[in-house]
Scaffold this motif. Structure first.
Motif, PDB file in Angstrom:
ATOM      1  N   VAL A 151       0.871  -1.175   0.000  1.00  0.00           N
ATOM      2  CA  VAL A 151       0.000   0.000   0.000  1.00  0.00           C
ATOM      3  C   VAL A 151       0.912   1.229   0.000  1.00  0.00           C
TER       4      VAL A 151
ATOM      5  N   LEU B 178      -3.646   6.822   3.048  1.00  0.00           N
ATOM      6  CA  LEU B 178      -3.486   5.517   2.397  1.00  0.00           C
ATOM      7  C   LEU B 178      -3.991   5.593   0.962  1.00  0.00           C
TER       8      LEU B 178
ATOM      9  N   ILE C 234      -3.454   0.532  -3.220  1.00  0.00           N
ATOM     10  CA  ILE C 234      -3.400  -0.850  -2.723  1.00  0.00           C
ATOM     11  C   ILE C 234      -3.175  -1.780  -3.900  1.00  0.00           C
TER      12      ILE C 234
END
Length: 270
Positions: free
Chosen positions: A132, A263, A266
């Motif tokens: 990630v 974040l 991914i």
């Protein structure tokens, strides 16, 4: 002679193009989870009800009765300057912004506010998460970089050179100093699960001063851009849970640095 050179040149182009076509067939662009299908205007964020989904990944969100939240929001903010006030509206521009050297180019990304085990995402199908992308929020970055304020010398507001010089506040509750001492750190503890059984743990530093990381005792850095966090050691998972640990704590052992991070990107092994 010129005609021969021209023919040879065309032949090289044809060969090169054919090689490029074959290369493209062998190596495809990875299908990373980027959240960019979530429509969001610039300089805004959303704290959704009950979480949200991107691709085959579902992000958890829990709204609290006091108006705060834990888990993930998603954002397209890109503020990199200290605020002129400590109001919630002003601080949200930093809480929900990723800190990068230049205006962020990844469009929509997730912002985590860490409390207990409420920060996690689940996979529709169990798989290995290769990596990630993680980064500091602007709010946490300024708290770690400056502490309470930018003093004692007046400076222009970061990234706004035309601003009047002053001593700028970070408005991070309880923070009095920067994370610049030996053994200071701010890190993610990332746990994998499969069918509710733990599969492994990965630790990843967003700030690391000398002596903090036993494996790399000479390292000293504060992340100021997106960085890849390798999660392959978690193995096959259907759930990934995020916690934050910080060396700078209050009397109850709670991190004084805002427990926020960003974040994106991914990558799931096919």
């Amino acid at each position: 002679m010129k005609k021969i050179i021209y023919i040879l040149f065309l032949g090289m182009i044809v060969i090169f193009t054919a090689c490029e076509d074959d290369y493209d067939k062998l190596i495809k662009e990875p299908d990373d989870i980027t959240l960019n299908e979530l429509q969001l205007k610039k300089f805004t964020h959303v704290i959704p009800e009950g979480g949200f989904k991107s691709g085959g990944v579902t992000f958890n969100t829990k709204k609290n009765s006091d108006g705060t939240f834990s888990g993930f929001a998603y954002s397209r903010r890109s503020n990199r300057s200290l605020t002129w006030s400590g109001t919630d509206a002003a601080l949200d521009s930093n809480r929900f912004s990723v800190y990068t050297p230049r205006p962020n180019q990844t469009e929509v990304y997730a912002v985590a506010c860490v409390k207990d085990d409420d920060v996690y995402f689940t996979l529709d199908r169990a798989a290995v998460v290769e990596h990630v992308l993680v980064a500091n929020t602007t709010y946490a970055y300024f708290a770690m970089n400056y502490g309470k304020d930018t003093g004692p010398t007046p400076i222009a507001n970061p990234n706004i050179p035309s601003a009047p010089k002053g001593i700028w506040q970070t408005y991070a509750p309880g923070v009095e100093r920067a994370l610049n001492l030996n053994n200071d750190y701010f890190k993610l503890i990332i746990n994998g699960f499969l069918n509710n059984q733990p599969t492994g743990t990965v630790e990843f530093y967003l700030c690391c001063r000398k002596g903090a990381d036993p494996a790399n005792p000479t390292f000293s850095f504060l992340r100021s851009d997106w960085i890849k966090a390798d999660l392959q050691n978690l193995g096959t998972v259907d759930k990934v849970v995020f916690k934050v640990e910080c060396s700078y704590q209050d009397g109850s052992g709670k991190s004084l640095i805002p427990a926020w991070f960003c974040l994106d990107g991914i990558r799931i092994r096919k």
